[in-house]
Scaffold this motif. Structure first.
Motif, PDB file in Angstrom:
ATOM      1  N   ASP A  12      -5.484 -19.901  57.753  1.00 49.69           N
ATOM      2  CA  ASP A  12      -4.468 -20.950  57.699  1.00 49.69           C
ATOM      3  C   ASP A  12      -4.597 -21.669  56.375  1.00 49.69           C
ATOM      4  OD1 ASP A  12      -2.753 -23.193  58.155  1.00 49.69           O
ATOM      5  OD2 ASP A  12      -3.189 -23.105  60.303  1.00 49.69           O
ATOM      6  N   ASP A  13      -3.487 -21.927  55.707  1.00 48.96           N
ATOM      7  CA  ASP A  13      -3.552 -22.624  54.423  1.00 48.96           C
ATOM      8  C   ASP A  13      -3.607 -24.138  54.586  1.00 48.96           C
ATOM      9  OD1 ASP A  13      -0.933 -22.858  55.287  1.00 48.96           O
ATOM     10  OD2 ASP A  13      -0.028 -22.305  53.383  1.00 48.96           O
ATOM     11  N   SER A  37      -8.326 -19.487  53.715  1.00 43.13           N
ATOM     12  CA  SER A  37      -7.168 -20.333  53.448  1.00 43.13           C
ATOM     13  C   SER A  37      -5.938 -19.541  53.014  1.00 43.13           C
ATOM     14  CB  SER A  37      -7.506 -21.376  52.383  1.00 43.13           C
ATOM     15  OG  SER A  37      -7.865 -20.737  51.178  1.00 43.13           O
ATOM     16  N   SER A  38      -6.049 -18.206  53.034  1.00 44.94           N
ATOM     17  CA  SER A  38      -4.887 -17.386  52.666  1.00 44.94           C
ATOM     18  C   SER A  38      -5.004 -15.987  53.274  1.00 44.94           C
ATOM     19  CB  SER A  38      -4.774 -17.253  51.139  1.00 44.94           C
ATOM     20  OG  SER A  38      -5.782 -16.400  50.636  1.00 44.94           O
ATOM     21  N   ASP A  56      -2.054 -17.872  60.705  1.00 42.46           N
ATOM     22  CA  ASP A  56      -0.917 -18.770  60.520  1.00 42.46           C
ATOM     23  C   ASP A  56       0.283 -17.963  60.018  1.00 42.46           C
ATOM     24  OD1 ASP A  56       0.558 -21.170  60.308  1.00 42.46           O
ATOM     25  OD2 ASP A  56      -0.055 -21.439  58.227  1.00 42.46           O
ATOM     26  N   MET A  59       2.397 -19.031  55.083  1.00 43.20           N
ATOM     27  CA  MET A  59       1.395 -19.242  54.042  1.00 43.20           C
ATOM     28  C   MET A  59       1.963 -18.755  52.723  1.00 43.20           C
ATOM     29  SD  MET A  59      -2.153 -18.013  55.837  1.00 43.20           S
ATOM     30  CE  MET A  59      -1.545 -16.382  56.243  1.00 43.20           C
ATOM     31  N   ASP A  60       1.339 -19.181  51.618  1.00 50.12           N
ATOM     32  CA  ASP A  60       1.752 -18.730  50.294  1.00 50.12           C
ATOM     33  C   ASP A  60       1.251 -17.313  50.039  1.00 50.12           C
ATOM     34  OD1 ASP A  60       2.941 -21.169  49.797  1.00 50.12           O
ATOM     35  OD2 ASP A  60       1.142 -22.019  48.887  1.00 50.12           O
ATOM     36  N   SER A  63       2.726 -13.955  53.577  1.00 53.61           N
ATOM     37  CA  SER A  63       2.988 -14.691  54.815  1.00 53.61           C
ATOM     38  C   SER A  63       2.094 -14.113  55.913  1.00 53.61           C
ATOM     39  CB  SER A  63       4.457 -14.544  55.222  1.00 53.61           C
ATOM     40  OG  SER A  63       4.713 -13.205  55.642  1.00 53.61           O
TER      41      SER A  63
END
Length: 106
Positions: A12-13, A37-38, A56, A59-60, A63
């Motif tokens: 999850d970012d 985080s990604s 998640d 995300m950047d 996705s």
């Protein structure tokens, strides 16, 4: 379904959501948890073959949906639970069609 020896990836970012989910799982006695985080970081470590990935959706770079497809290409037996703040049923259906084990709304 969850057992104490499972290796779990959390992706999850949003650091706040990441920490909340980690705490919830640790409260259930699960401790083999790695946070990312990604999607890129997750995929760089997918060779560690987690049993379960909480992913998640938004995300950047990659996705959650793109990351899900790459995880499933690497190993279709890895369970992936997509987590999203979106209420769009089409998003849930698409992720389930592409191999997500479940879809949870934040």
């Amino acid at each position: 379904m969850l057992n104490k020896d499972m290796t779990i990836f959390l992706v999850d970012d949003d650091p706040f959501h990441l920490e909340i989910l980690k705490q919830l799982l640790e409260n259930e006695g699960l401790h083999k948890i790695t946070c990312f985080s990604s999607g890129v970081e997750c995929l760089e470590n997918i060779h560690k073959t987690p049993d379960l990935v909480f992913l998640d959706h938004q995300m950047d770079v990659y996705s959650g949906y793109q990351t899900l497809k790459k995880i499933k290409r690497y190993d279709p037996n890895i369970l992936v639970v997509m987590i999203s703040a979106q209420e769009d049923i089409e998003t849930a259906v698409e992720t389930l069609k592409h191999g997500a084990f479940d879809y949870i709304q934040k």
